[in-house]
Enzyme design. Sequence first.
Site, PDB file in Angstrom:
ATOM      1  N   LYS B  56       0.812  -1.225   0.000  1.00 27.22           N
ATOM      2  CA  LYS B  56       0.000   0.000   0.000  1.00 27.22           C
ATOM      3  C   LYS B  56       0.843   1.272   0.000  1.00 27.22           C
ATOM      4  CE  LYS B  56      -4.403  -1.405   0.486  1.00 27.22           C
ATOM      5  NZ  LYS B  56      -5.552  -0.910  -0.287  1.00 27.22           N
ATOM      6  N   SER B  81      -9.061   1.574   8.161  1.00 22.98           N
ATOM      7  CA  SER B  81      -8.720   0.939   9.435  1.00 22.98           C
ATOM      8  C   SER B  81      -7.466   0.098   9.253  1.00 22.98           C
ATOM      9  CB  SER B  81      -9.864   0.031   9.886  1.00 22.98           C
ATOM     10  OG  SER B  81     -10.133  -0.938   8.896  1.00 22.98           O
ATOM     11  N   GLU B 212      -9.674 -14.127  -4.488  1.00 16.58           N
ATOM     12  CA  GLU B 212     -10.505 -13.537  -3.431  1.00 16.58           C
ATOM     13  C   GLU B 212     -10.808 -14.583  -2.370  1.00 16.58           C
ATOM     14  OE1 GLU B 212     -13.891 -12.208  -5.989  1.00 16.58           O
ATOM     15  OE2 GLU B 212     -13.593 -10.286  -4.963  1.00 16.58           O
ATOM     16  N   GLY B 216     -16.034 -13.733   0.182  1.00 12.72           N
ATOM     17  CA  GLY B 216     -16.214 -12.369  -0.345  1.00 12.72           C
ATOM     18  C   GLY B 216     -15.788 -12.280  -1.797  1.00 12.72           C
ATOM     19  N   ASP B 218     -16.932 -10.852  -4.487  1.00  5.53           N
ATOM     20  CA  ASP B 218     -17.689  -9.851  -5.246  1.00  5.53           C
ATOM     21  C   ASP B 218     -17.092  -9.594  -6.631  1.00  5.53           C
ATOM     22  OD1 ASP B 218     -15.743  -8.546  -3.256  1.00  5.53           O
ATOM     23  OD2 ASP B 218     -16.024  -6.969  -4.749  1.00  5.53           O
ATOM     24  N   SER B 312       1.110  -9.694  -0.586  1.00  2.05           N
ATOM     25  CA  SER B 312       0.799  -8.267  -0.484  1.00  2.05           C
ATOM     26  C   SER B 312       1.253  -7.611   0.807  1.00  2.05           C
ATOM     27  CB  SER B 312      -0.701  -8.050  -0.679  1.00  2.05           C
ATOM     28  OG  SER B 312      -1.421  -8.739   0.323  1.00  2.05           O
TER      29      SER B 312
END
Lengths: 327, 327
Positions: B56, B81, B212, B216, B218, B312
């Site tokens: 990130k 968060s 994923e 979840g 999606d 990651s």
Amino acid sequence: MTPNLAIGFADVAAAAGRLRGVVHRTPARTSRTVDERTGAQVYFKCENFQRMGAFKFRGAYNALARFSPPQREAGVIAFSSGNHAQAIALSARLLGMPAVIVMPQDAPPSKLAATRGYLQGRSGSEIVLYDRYTQDREAIGRRIAAERGMTLIPPFDHADVMAGQGTAALELIEDVGPLDALLVCVGGGGLISGSAVAAHGRSPGVRVWGVEPEAGNDVQQSLARGEIVHIDTPRTIADGAQTQACGALTFAVMQALVSGVLTVSDAQLIETMRFFGERMKMVVEPTGCLAAAALLEGAIDLRGQRVGVLLSGGNVDLAQYARWLQG
Amino acid sequence: MTPNLAIGFADVAAAAGRLRGVVHRTPARTSRTVDERTGAQVYFKCENFQRMGAFKFRGAYNALARFSPPQREAGVIAFSSGNHAQAIALSARLLGMPAVIVMPQDAPPSKLAATRGYLQGRSGSEIVLYDRYTQDREAIGRRIAAERGMTLIPPFDHADVMAGQGTAALELIEDVGPLDALLVCVGGGGLISGSAVAAHGRSPGVRVWGVEPEAGNDVQQSLARGEIVHIDTPRTIADGAQTQACGALTFAVMQALVSGVLTVSDAQLIETMRFFGERMKMVVEPTGCLAAAALLEGAIDLRGQRVGVLLSGGNVDLAQYARWLQG
């Protein structure tokens, strides 16, 4: 080369040549947090990322690679409950020679399984189990060696093993430049003697410090007395440093080239394991934390210096590791 | 550049230029065990060793580095968060601009402390806490942004963020050569969209797969339907992939450049965490294990291929990590 020592810089350099393309050139990692906390510029040599999870592979492979053709044919024998067993088994497999590993019945199942995996399907290779309370492993080893003509490779007190171990420090200095100080864990003295020879050869003026568990400071005592001191098997979580005495060859190198030996407690080792997990995202075994713990927990002040720290390995039972982290 | 996409290869290359000397060039690690088990040649890109412990940082820094002088003066605002909060806080500190981070009161203490540490002593910087059951973080964020003239940087649906995230895959291909396949975790789609652009730019013919959590999926549903699907916050230990929907910009890139999305269970994530701890001596957070779990647990067969796998991040509460390892 300092006279009367078992190895000189040329031996470490030759070992590096033999190991090229076989060992992992492990990374030298840094941490801003560590540099801020210690006031030094610190480079961690990550032998926990080495093949089979520890530096021991370097010395074992170097020793076996120097066998004569008849020695290769007869093979190697070693006794160890720890990383040396796996190191010899893997090296023998890579060099295509038989290996007998004498291990205690109650060795950690993960180490037995890993060693067995390396020996699997190799003719003349096996694990010989013994009862450490009733049987003498050295007698077992000597008998098999004599019967089968195998060469015994001890875990540390052997010139080729020492020279091989020195290649980790050599790589570190090649990668990050000269060091003012180098911190190395001490069990039997194989890693630190090879490291000291490598460091003094490539980084003149460097000071090499050993680190032992508080409970097992036989080398600290030996250097103070000028002779090898024997102690009872120490109670410490640093299982790679539970040696009762260092070797004659390693002691001579340490007397000549090591500035001193520091000690750390098991609690400090656990703190250091937690630091590596939390901040540097690495699993380091207790013995592998010795050198780092001395620096991070304040046993030595190296402010303003360029410091190398050897992390010797990462082979720890993960369930036990988890219990230590939970405290 | 494929028309109508938010970013093209030139954007990722430009981001890499901005990030040079600021990000860690994280290692690409290999494992003989993994190669034997999968029949592939696998390269793990270790963003768990990145600054602040996750990829990130790349996207956040790239976005902030492109601010105009008035934007820099007013500063940045973000709500998160998780890792995005720390990434923005650290990037703002390095670039000398104020930052406001809107975080839930019940965010993990370790993440609050890390974020607070980065903001400490910087005038105009603060953490604003909210109650996630009674307050609307977006409303809070918009109000502060308007009052203080701050620029809001969202965690994934932003061209500069996406381009920055793509630099990890770019480094990987520069370091190990062209890939046949690249596996990337999917939360909001920032990492995989940047990665897909980078990979297709440098490794023609590559197939990029998303992964994923089962609970979840999606994006898997969205790609099947051809439109963005919204789901309830999924129950999974992969907290970085608990998104309810991907972004419009990331979805367009995924439609164009991603071959498909696989799913894995929490139990498979824990198995993979254990594998990394035991065999590769690394701490990888659950979200960071998604891509590797798909390969190691057999969700895809990539026999004979050269495969990149993005890990990651490694930011996990160590006591919780220990509980998972103990099972």
